[in-house]
Design an enzyme around this catalytic site. Structure first.
Site, PDB file in Angstrom:
ATOM      1  N   ARG A  51       3.044   6.552  93.828  1.00 49.40           N
ATOM      2  CA  ARG A  51       2.146   4.971  93.471  1.00 49.40           C
ATOM      3  C   ARG A  51       3.033   3.562  93.422  1.00 49.40           C
ATOM      4  O   ARG A  51       2.921   2.225  93.590  1.00 49.40           O
ATOM      5  CB  ARG A  51       1.728   4.995  92.559  1.00 49.40           C
ATOM      6  CG  ARG A  51      -0.372   3.832  92.343  1.00 49.40           C
ATOM      7  CD  ARG A  51      -0.620   4.522  91.484  1.00 49.40           C
ATOM      8  NE  ARG A  51      -0.113   4.751  90.360  1.00 49.40           N
ATOM      9  CZ  ARG A  51      -1.171   4.899  89.150  1.00 49.40           C
ATOM     10  NH1 ARG A  51      -2.254   4.658  88.989  1.00 49.40           N
ATOM     11  NH2 ARG A  51       0.259   5.566  88.083  1.00 49.40           N
ATOM     12  N   LYS A 148       0.379  24.461  90.431  1.00 47.51           N
ATOM     13  CA  LYS A 148      -0.786  24.433  89.159  1.00 47.51           C
ATOM     14  C   LYS A 148      -0.366  23.392  88.290  1.00 47.51           C
ATOM     15  O   LYS A 148       0.266  22.367  88.506  1.00 47.51           O
ATOM     16  CB  LYS A 148       0.056  25.814  88.633  1.00 47.51           C
ATOM     17  CG  LYS A 148       1.283  25.851  87.930  1.00 47.51           C
ATOM     18  CD  LYS A 148       1.686  27.200  87.090  1.00 47.51           C
ATOM     19  CE  LYS A 148       1.467  27.043  85.917  1.00 47.51           C
ATOM     20  NZ  LYS A 148       2.354  26.974  84.918  1.00 47.51           N
ATOM     21  N   HIS A 178       4.485  29.777  91.551  1.00 50.94           N
ATOM     22  CA  HIS A 178       6.129  30.034  91.972  1.00 50.94           C
ATOM     23  C   HIS A 178       7.196  30.793  91.702  1.00 50.94           C
ATOM     24  O   HIS A 178       7.795  31.944  92.446  1.00 50.94           O
ATOM     25  CB  HIS A 178       7.538  28.993  91.558  1.00 50.94           C
ATOM     26  CG  HIS A 178       8.133  28.601  89.483  1.00 50.94           C
ATOM     27  ND1 HIS A 178       6.718  28.660  88.849  1.00 50.94           N
ATOM     28  CD2 HIS A 178       8.815  29.748  89.595  1.00 50.94           C
ATOM     29  CE1 HIS A 178       7.301  29.057  87.728  1.00 50.94           C
ATOM     30  NE2 HIS A 178       8.860  29.226  87.633  1.00 50.94           N
ATOM     31  N   LYS A 182       9.974  33.836  93.970  1.00 51.58           N
ATOM     32  CA  LYS A 182      11.130  34.828  93.045  1.00 51.58           C
ATOM     33  C   LYS A 182      11.687  36.242  93.951  1.00 51.58           C
ATOM     34  O   LYS A 182      10.942  36.487  93.912  1.00 51.58           O
ATOM     35  CB  LYS A 182      10.922  35.338  91.663  1.00 51.58           C
ATOM     36  CG  LYS A 182      10.771  33.912  90.600  1.00 51.58           C
ATOM     37  CD  LYS A 182      11.008  34.299  89.486  1.00 51.58           C
ATOM     38  CE  LYS A 182      10.158  32.972  88.234  1.00 51.58           C
ATOM     39  NZ  LYS A 182      11.656  32.346  88.136  1.00 51.58           N
ATOM     40  N   GLU A 216      11.451  32.933  76.988  1.00 49.71           N
ATOM     41  CA  GLU A 216      12.133  31.502  77.599  1.00 49.71           C
ATOM     42  C   GLU A 216      12.697  31.462  76.055  1.00 49.71           C
ATOM     43  O   GLU A 216      11.906  31.201  75.118  1.00 49.71           O
ATOM     44  CB  GLU A 216      11.205  30.776  78.064  1.00 49.71           C
ATOM     45  CG  GLU A 216      10.565  30.722  78.870  1.00 49.71           C
ATOM     46  CD  GLU A 216       9.693  29.807  79.841  1.00 49.71           C
ATOM     47  OE1 GLU A 216      10.007  28.717  80.195  1.00 49.71           O
ATOM     48  OE2 GLU A 216       8.606  29.279  79.486  1.00 49.71           O
ATOM     49  N   ASP A 235      -1.039  28.842  80.399  1.00 50.56           N
ATOM     50  CA  ASP A 235      -0.011  28.616  81.086  1.00 50.56           C
ATOM     51  C   ASP A 235       1.015  29.316  82.173  1.00 50.56           C
ATOM     52  O   ASP A 235       1.867  29.355  83.206  1.00 50.56           O
ATOM     53  CB  ASP A 235       1.448  27.656  80.234  1.00 50.56           C
ATOM     54  CG  ASP A 235       2.314  26.778  80.972  1.00 50.56           C
ATOM     55  OD1 ASP A 235       2.171  26.361  82.214  1.00 50.56           O
ATOM     56  OD2 ASP A 235       3.237  27.309  80.450  1.00 50.56           O
ATOM     57  N   HIS A 240       1.647  33.409  86.072  1.00 56.36           N
ATOM     58  CA  HIS A 240       2.447  34.544  87.049  1.00 56.36           C
ATOM     59  C   HIS A 240       2.602  35.881  86.351  1.00 56.36           C
ATOM     60  O   HIS A 240       2.781  36.523  86.603  1.00 56.36           O
ATOM     61  CB  HIS A 240       3.649  33.631  86.063  1.00 56.36           C
ATOM     62  CG  HIS A 240       4.136  31.836  85.909  1.00 56.36           C
ATOM     63  ND1 HIS A 240       3.417  31.815  87.365  1.00 56.36           N
ATOM     64  CD2 HIS A 240       4.348  31.237  85.256  1.00 56.36           C
ATOM     65  CE1 HIS A 240       2.973  30.446  86.857  1.00 56.36           C
ATOM     66  NE2 HIS A 240       4.849  30.071  86.367  1.00 56.36           N
ATOM     67  N   LYS A 331       7.781  31.011  74.228  1.00 58.08           N
ATOM     68  CA  LYS A 331       9.125  29.803  74.146  1.00 58.08           C
ATOM     69  C   LYS A 331       9.974  30.135  73.412  1.00 58.08           C
ATOM     70  O   LYS A 331       9.414  30.886  71.930  1.00 58.08           O
ATOM     71  CB  LYS A 331       8.580  28.409  74.554  1.00 58.08           C
ATOM     72  CG  LYS A 331       6.809  28.233  75.317  1.00 58.08           C
ATOM     73  CD  LYS A 331       7.635  27.155  76.115  1.00 58.08           C
ATOM     74  CE  LYS A 331       6.824  26.494  77.047  1.00 58.08           C
ATOM     75  NZ  LYS A 331       7.565  27.238  78.725  1.00 58.08           N
TER      76      LYS A 331
HETATM   77  C1  BG6 Z   1       5.631  27.267  84.928  1.00 57.93           C
HETATM   78  C2  BG6 Z   1       5.446  27.037  83.510  1.00 57.93           C
HETATM   79  O1  BG6 Z   1       5.121  27.355  85.141  1.00 57.93           O
HETATM   80  O2  BG6 Z   1       7.116  27.788  84.399  1.00 57.93           O
HETATM   81  C3  BG6 Z   1       6.393  26.745  81.948  1.00 57.93           C
HETATM   82  O3  BG6 Z   1       4.671  26.050  83.225  1.00 57.93           O
HETATM   83  C4  BG6 Z   1       7.194  27.632  82.276  1.00 57.93           C
HETATM   84  O4  BG6 Z   1       6.185  26.334  80.947  1.00 57.93           O
HETATM   85  C5  BG6 Z   1       8.295  27.911  83.868  1.00 57.93           C
HETATM   86  O5  BG6 Z   1       8.688  27.085  81.267  1.00 57.93           O
HETATM   87  C6  BG6 Z   1       9.320  29.343  83.659  1.00 57.93           C
HETATM   88  O6  BG6 Z   1       9.604  29.331  84.729  1.00 57.93           O
HETATM   89  P1  BG6 Z   1      10.596  29.790  85.392  1.00 57.93           P
HETATM   90  O7  BG6 Z   1      11.201  29.810  86.767  1.00 57.93           O
HETATM   91  O8  BG6 Z   1      11.817  28.561  84.407  1.00 57.93           O
HETATM   92  O9  BG6 Z   1      10.259  31.035  84.730  1.00 57.93           O
END
Ligand code: BG6
Length: 484
Positions: A51, A148, A178, A182, A216, A235, A240, A331
Site C-alpha cells: 500500500r 498461516k 513452513h 524444513k 523456543e 499457533d 506445525h 516459548k
Molecule cells: C511460526 C509461529 O509459525 O513458527 C511462531 O507463528 C514460531 O510463533 C515459529 O516462533 C517457529 O518457527 P521456526 O522455524 O523458528 O521453528
C-alpha cells in the site's frame, strides 16, 4: 556456493505485502539465495506490491538492507546482489481499492509462470483474490500462496477456503506451513519410506510412545497482539506439530506425489481421538531478570492464553492403537530445539539376566538445530568383567555426514517458493487437511474455555510447567531433556 540445482521455469512472482516483516526476513533474502544457487532463471522477475508509496529504487534499497541484515556473511557478494536487485520492481497497490491494479496487470509477462504470494493478513485474502480475478490475472495457470494463520477455527478456515475457491481451483492454492519446507521434515519421509529397516517396527506392537517437542527460547516478542488471540495450540500445534505427527504416523503413500501424500496425512488427522482434559497442560512463562512475563508481553494481565502446551494424543487406527503421542511446544524454554523421538518397546526378555534390565531403542530425528538422526542402541561395555550392557548413540549429523552439500540446505521458505514455481503441491496443505486439523483442534480449545482453565506458570529457561512432566511420569515415562 556449490550448485547442482536445475533452474526453474521463468516466472513473475508478485509479493503482496512485499515490504512486510516476513518478506524482509525470509522471502526476499531467501529468493536471493536461490538466485545465487543458480536456481532462478535469468527471466525471473519479482514484483512487490504494497500500500505504501515507493519506487523501484526505494524497494531495491529495502531489499539490499534486508539481505545485509538477514543473509549470512558468505552471501554478501555486491555484484550478485546488484544482479538480483535488477529483477525487482515495486507497485503501489490498494488491496481494497482500484489503485495500482491495472499497472500490476500490465507488468505481468506472457508465457511465464505467474505466482501471487499473499504475505498479508487473512482479512485481505478475499480482496486480493477478487481483484486478481477482476483485473484478469486469475487465469487457469496462476498460483496463489497463502500464509498461516489459515483461519482461527473450523468456521473461519472454511470461509477462507470458500473465498479462495471463488476464483482459484485447489490445484492453484499453495497453503504454506513452513515446517514442511524444513530439510529434516522431508527427511522423515526419506527415513521412513526409503529404508526397509524401520517400517516393519513402525507400529503399536513395537513402539512404546512418540514424543514431539518444538521448544523456543524467544518470547512472543512484538507479536503479542496476534499471539494472545492464538496461543500455542493455534499457533503451533494445529499446523506445525500436526504436520510432524502426520508424517510420522501416516501409511506409506503409493507415490511421492501431492495427492497421494496428502490423502494419507488427512487419514491420520481424521483418526485422532478427542483429547481428555487431564491430558492437556497449558502454561504461561513468568519473568526473569532480563525479560518481562507473558502477561506483560501481551499487555493483558488477565490473559488466559497459553505460551506452552503439552498434550497426550491417541490415534484410533490399526497401526497406532495403544501408542500415545506426546506433543509439547512453548516459548521461553531452556533451548531452541525441535525433535521427534520414537521410543521403542523394551525387548520382551533379557537373556543377560535381570540385573542388566531390558532397554528399548530410541530413534531421535532432530529438526533443528544441528539436523540429524540419532539411534540409541545397546551394546556390551568394552573390557573384561562379564556381560555388562551400555547404551550408545549411533549419531549422524547431516552436516558431518554430507559435508559441504549439507551447508547449502535451502531455508524452508526458499524451497517452498521454488516448489510453487515448479507447480509441486506435495509440501503444501490441502484445504480439507486444514479443515480436518481445525475440526480436531476446536473442541480441545472450547473444552478449556468452558472449564475456565487457567494456564500454569513456568520459569523462563525451564522445560515448561511441572505438570507437563507429570503428564508423562504418571504413565511411567519421561520427556527427553530440552537441550540444544
Ligand atoms: C511460526 C509461529 O509459525 O513458527 C511462531 O507463528 C514460531 O510463533 C515459529 O516462533 C517457529 O518457527 P521456526 O522455524 O523458528 O521453528
Amino acid at each position: 556456493m556449490v550448485s547442482r540445482v536445475i533452474p526453474v521455469d521463468p516466472f513473475d512472482l508478485v509479493i503482496f505485502g512485499g515490504t512486510g516483516d516476513l518478506a524482509r526476513r525470509k522471502i526476499l533474502p531467501g529468493l536471493y539465495r536461490r538466485f545465487l544457487s543458480g536456481q532462478m532463471p535469468d527471466e525471473a522477475r519479482i514484483i512487490a506490491a504494497a500500500r505504501s508509496e515507493h519506487d523501484d529504487q526505494e524497494f531495491r534499497d529495502f531489499v539490499r538492507a534486508a539481505i545485509d541484515e538477514f543473509g549470512s556473511p558468505e552471501i554478501q557478494i555486491p555484484d550478485q546482489i546488484d544482479a538480483f536487485l535488477d529483477r525487482l520492481s515495486y507497485v503501489t497497490v490498494d488491496a481494497r481499492g482500484d489503485q495500482g491494479w491495472p499497472e500490476l496487470a500490465k507488468k505481468l509477462r506472457k508465457k511465464v509462470v505467474h505466482a501471487f504470494y499473499f504475505s498479508v493478513g487473512p482479512g485481505l485474502f478475499g480482496d486480493l483474490a477478487d481483484r486478481l480475478h477482476h483485473y484478469g490475472m486469475a487465469d487457469a495457470d496462476a498460483r496463489i500462496v497463502v500464509e498461516k494463520p489459515f483461519g482461527h477455527d473450523l468456521a473461519s478456515a472454511r470461509e477462507l477456503n470458500e473465498t479462495l475457491a471463488r476464483h482459484f481451483d485447489e490445484g492453484q492454492i499453495y497453503r504454506i506451513d513452513h515446517y514442511l519446507g524444513k530439510e529434516t521434515v522431508q527427511n522423515l519421509m526419506a527415513v521412513r519410506f526409503g529404508n526397509i529397516l524401520f517400517e516393519p517396527l513402525w507400529n503399536a506392537q513395537y513402539i512404546d510412545h512418540i514424543q514431539i517437542t518444538v521448544a523456543e527460547t524467544v518470547g512472543v516478542g512484538g507479536r503479542g497482539a496476534y499471539y494472545d488471540k492464538s496461543g500455542a495450540m493455534r499457533d503451533m500445534v494445529q499446523n506445525h506439530l500436526m504436520q510432524l505427527l502426520c508424517l510420522i504416523a501416516m501409511e506409506p503413500p503409493s507415490h511421492f506425489d501431492p495427492d497421494a501424500v496428502r490423502d494419507e496425512k488427512l487419514k491420520v488427522i481424521r483418526a485422532l481421538d478427542p483429547v481428555e482434559p487431564a491430558e492437556i497442560v497449558r502454561g504461561q512463562y513468568g519473568a526473569d531478570e532480563d525479560h518481562a512475563d507473558y502477561l506483560a508481553d501481551v499487555e493483558d494481565r488477565s490473559s488466559r492464553t497459553e505460551s506452552f502446551i503439552a498434550l497426550k494424543v491417541h490415534l484410533s487406527n490399526w497401526r497406532w492403537k495403544g501408542t500415545p503421542f506426546y506433543l509439547r511446544t512453548g516459548k521461553r524454554l531452556r533451548a531452541r530445539t525441535s525433535e521427534i523421538a520414537v521410543v521403542f518397546k523394551d525387548p520382551p526378555h533379557s537373556i543377560f539376566g535381570p540385573q542388566e534390565g531390558r532397554r528399548g531403542n530410541v530413534l531421535v530425528i532432530r529438526l533443528q538445530p544441528n539436523e540429524g538422526i540419532n539411534l540409541r542402541v545397546t551394546i556390551k561395555e568394552p573390557g573384561p568383567g562379564g556381560m555388562r550392557l551400555v547404551e550408545v548413540p549411533l549419531d549422524m549429523s547431516f552436516k558431518e555426514a554430507l559435508g559441504p552439500d549439507a551447508e547449502d540446505i535451502p531455508d524452508a521458505y526458499e524451497r517452498l517458493i521454488m516448489d510453487v514455481i515448479r507447480g509441486n503441491q506435495t509440501l503444501f496443505m490441502r484445504g480439507d487437511e486444514v479443515e480436518a486439523a481445525w475440526a480436531w483442534t476446536d473442541p480441545v480449545i472450547h473444552g478449556w474455555e468452558e472449564r475456565g482453565d487457567i494456564p500454569r506458570g513456568y520459569d523462563p529457561g525451564s522445560s515448561g510447567p511441572e505438570d507437563a512432566l507429570m503428564l508423562m511420569h504418571r504413565d511411567g515415562r519421561r520427556w527427553r531433556e530440552v537441550k540444544a
